[in-house]
Enzyme design. Structure first.
Site, PDB file in Angstrom:
ATOM      1  N   GLY A 143       0.817  -1.212   0.000  1.00 38.84           N
ATOM      2  CA  GLY A 143       0.000   0.000   0.000  1.00 38.84           C
ATOM      3  C   GLY A 143       0.843   1.251   0.000  1.00 38.84           C
ATOM      4  N   SER A 222       4.728  -5.615  -2.821  1.00 38.34           N
ATOM      5  CA  SER A 222       4.837  -4.162  -2.935  1.00 38.34           C
ATOM      6  C   SER A 222       5.511  -3.593  -1.682  1.00 38.34           C
ATOM      7  CB  SER A 222       3.457  -3.559  -3.192  1.00 38.34           C
ATOM      8  OG  SER A 222       3.552  -2.211  -3.593  1.00 38.34           O
TER       9      SER A 222
END
Length: 512
Positions: A143, A222
């Site tokens: 995120g 990520s």
């Protein structure tokens, strides 16, 4: 064996998980939805709520003797406000990318409750069968260090636990200004410290859930992969974990921030909120003012325009305690490393950033992912750690984001197949997609069971001789996996990396 038979009988009769006495108290879970034999424990606190005087402070271990009804997820950590829509075509993403209805269904998400009291974890286990002490996979969400939550349906761990004989844990950690505040008067890298404390909880308690505290693997995607990589260098002598899975990020592609830039960002927010700035006579008073503000007051002055997705203004910052000013000569934790990226990471970011030409996005994929990853893999091999490399090509109809141009295997495209949580409401998964998902779950869990050798039966580990067929191309041409030379995609690499600054072009060397 008698214990397993008893557990299996109880599971069949009562249909929910047995209470477990942990350092956080008695935890009472239930049977996981759609995976009845899996015991699910949700919202278990591992740290004291970071509220009041604990805001912007390192986590404090939670201990208790009470009973926790662990049948619902805890709140998400505080999420940033979303920037309002704009008609400014110079900054808005293009509107003609051809987003199909299935993408809306697959990626629609409800708004989840968020609270500072968010430092909880979730456990999925199936102790009644399989190994007495199961390997443990601990999920770290991404995120951009700005947002993220274990509540997302994609991240439910029951199907991995059901199908692969491992225990799955997911953890919440603080993000944005609450997790990486940049405040010069308080400790840095709170989100990374949250991760450490959650791993300590797993080490101390996971045996009670059928897990093996000697076989814990971190896996993240990520910013979650960035957290895993920073963690491997932050705690090299006592990592607790023995495996590291880094999906679509390393410290070289997305390096640490400097103290100066994070301080500037902190004071930008404090000034907007009316708590003073870097020129204030008493910086502790600025902190105290921020401690008294409500979450809504902080978010109201958050200035969404200063919080883009890439590059993220938040994240690990150099403090020379956990995050360092150089990684070139630093030794990471001993263990196995599984590192890879998707074929077209940019396929997602085209929806989030201003329009760019295709050469920009090609550079984006190569510079931040392919080439940064191989730099990290080579470092791991040079330090004597086994490392495996993959490249994900899965491009399936019910996960298509855009059609003009095709999104391909974009950033996050592998997560639904991995967790077996792809939305089936408009389009069912293809047989190839199902096979790829099974392969991912089996490979990732086999790695967790033995990070030194567990993947050897799936594909060869990376060697310094990049010409050997050590690259697993997962989902390539709709095949489950095919092997290619380890350096097949590296001829484009022309950047140097140090883990603390943006990738720099290598000097041109003329060859005669």
């Amino acid at each position: 064996m008698k214990l397993k038979a008893t557990l299996s009988l109880l599971q069949a009769i009562i249909g929910f998980s047995l209470p477990v006495q942990t350092t956080s108290g008695l935890v009472v879970g239930h049977a996981a939805s759609d995976a009845f034999e899996v015991s699910e424990y949700l919202g278990v606190p591992y740290a004291v709520p970071p509220i009041g005087s604990l805001r912007f402070q390192p986590p404090v271990r939670y201990t208790g003797n009470g009973t926790h009804n662990a049948t619902t997820f805890g709140p998400s950590c505080i999420q940033p406000p979303v920037a309002p829509p704009t008609n400014d075509t110079n900054h808005a993403p293009p509107q003609d990318l051809g987003v199909p209805p299935s993408a809306t269904a697959a990626f629609a998400s409800e708004v989840y409750p968020a609270n500072e009291d968010c430092l909880t974890l979730n456990i999925w286990t199936k102790p009644q069968i399989g190994e007495e002490k199961k390997a443990v996979l601990v999920w770290v969400y991404g995120g951009a260090y700005v947002s993220g939550s274990t509540r997302l349906p994609t991240y439910r761990g029951q199907f991995i636990a059901e199908q692969t004989d491992v225990v799955v844990v997911s953890i919440n950690y603080r993000v944005n200004i609450f997790g990486f505040p940049g405040n010069p008067t308080t400790p840095a890298n709170l989100g990374l410290r949250d991760l450490r404390m959650s791993i300590e909880w797993v080490r101390d308690n996971i045996k009670l859930f059928g897990g093996d505290p000697e076989r814990i693997t971190l896996f993240g995607q990520s910013a979650g992969a960035g957290m895993v990589d920073f963690y491997s260098f932050a705690y090299p002598d006592d990592p607790i974990v023995s495996g590291f899975i880094e999906m679509s990020a390393t410290i070289y592609g997305f390096p640490a921030l400097t103290e100066a830039e994070t301080n500037d960002r902190w004071f930008h927010v404090t000034n907007l909120i009316g708590c003073g700035n870097a020129t204030s006579d008493d910086l502790d008073a600025v902190t105290n003012c921020m401690m008294r503000k409500t979450v809504d007051e902080i978010l109201a002055g958050y200035d969404p325009a200063s919080v883009p997705i890439t590059p993220s203004p938040y994240g690990p910052v150099i403090d020379n305690e956990l995050v360092f000013s150089s990684y070139m000569n630093r030794t990471a934790a001993r263990g196995g490393y599984l590192i890879g990226n998707t074929e077209n990471e940019a396929g997602l970011f085209k929806l989030l950033q201003a329009p760019q030409n295709e050469s920009y996005w090609t550079d984006f994929n190569n510079r931040l992912y392919t080439c940064a990853n191989i730099f990290r893999i080579k470092q791991s091999v040079a330090q004597g750690n086994p490392a495996w490399r993959y490249r994900y090509f899965g491009d399936f109809p019910n996960l298509v984001l855009t059609t003009t141009p095709p999104s391909g295997a974009y950033h996050t495209a592998e997560l639904g197949p991995l967790f077996d949580t792809v939305n089936q409401s408009l389009l069912a998964s293809t047989p190839a997609e199902v096979s790829v998902g099974i392969y991912l779950r089996n490979a990732w869990s086999s790695f967790a069971k033995d990070p030194q050798r567990g993947l050897d039966s799936f594909w060869p580990r990376y060697s310094e001789n990049g010409t050997e067929r050590t690259l697993a191309r997962i989902g390539f041409h709709n095949k489950t996996v095919s092997l290619a030379p380890g350096n097949m995609y590296d001829n484009v690499c022309r950047w140097s990396y140090d883990g603390v600054s943006a990738p720099a072009p290598l000097p041109y060397i003329h060859s005669s």
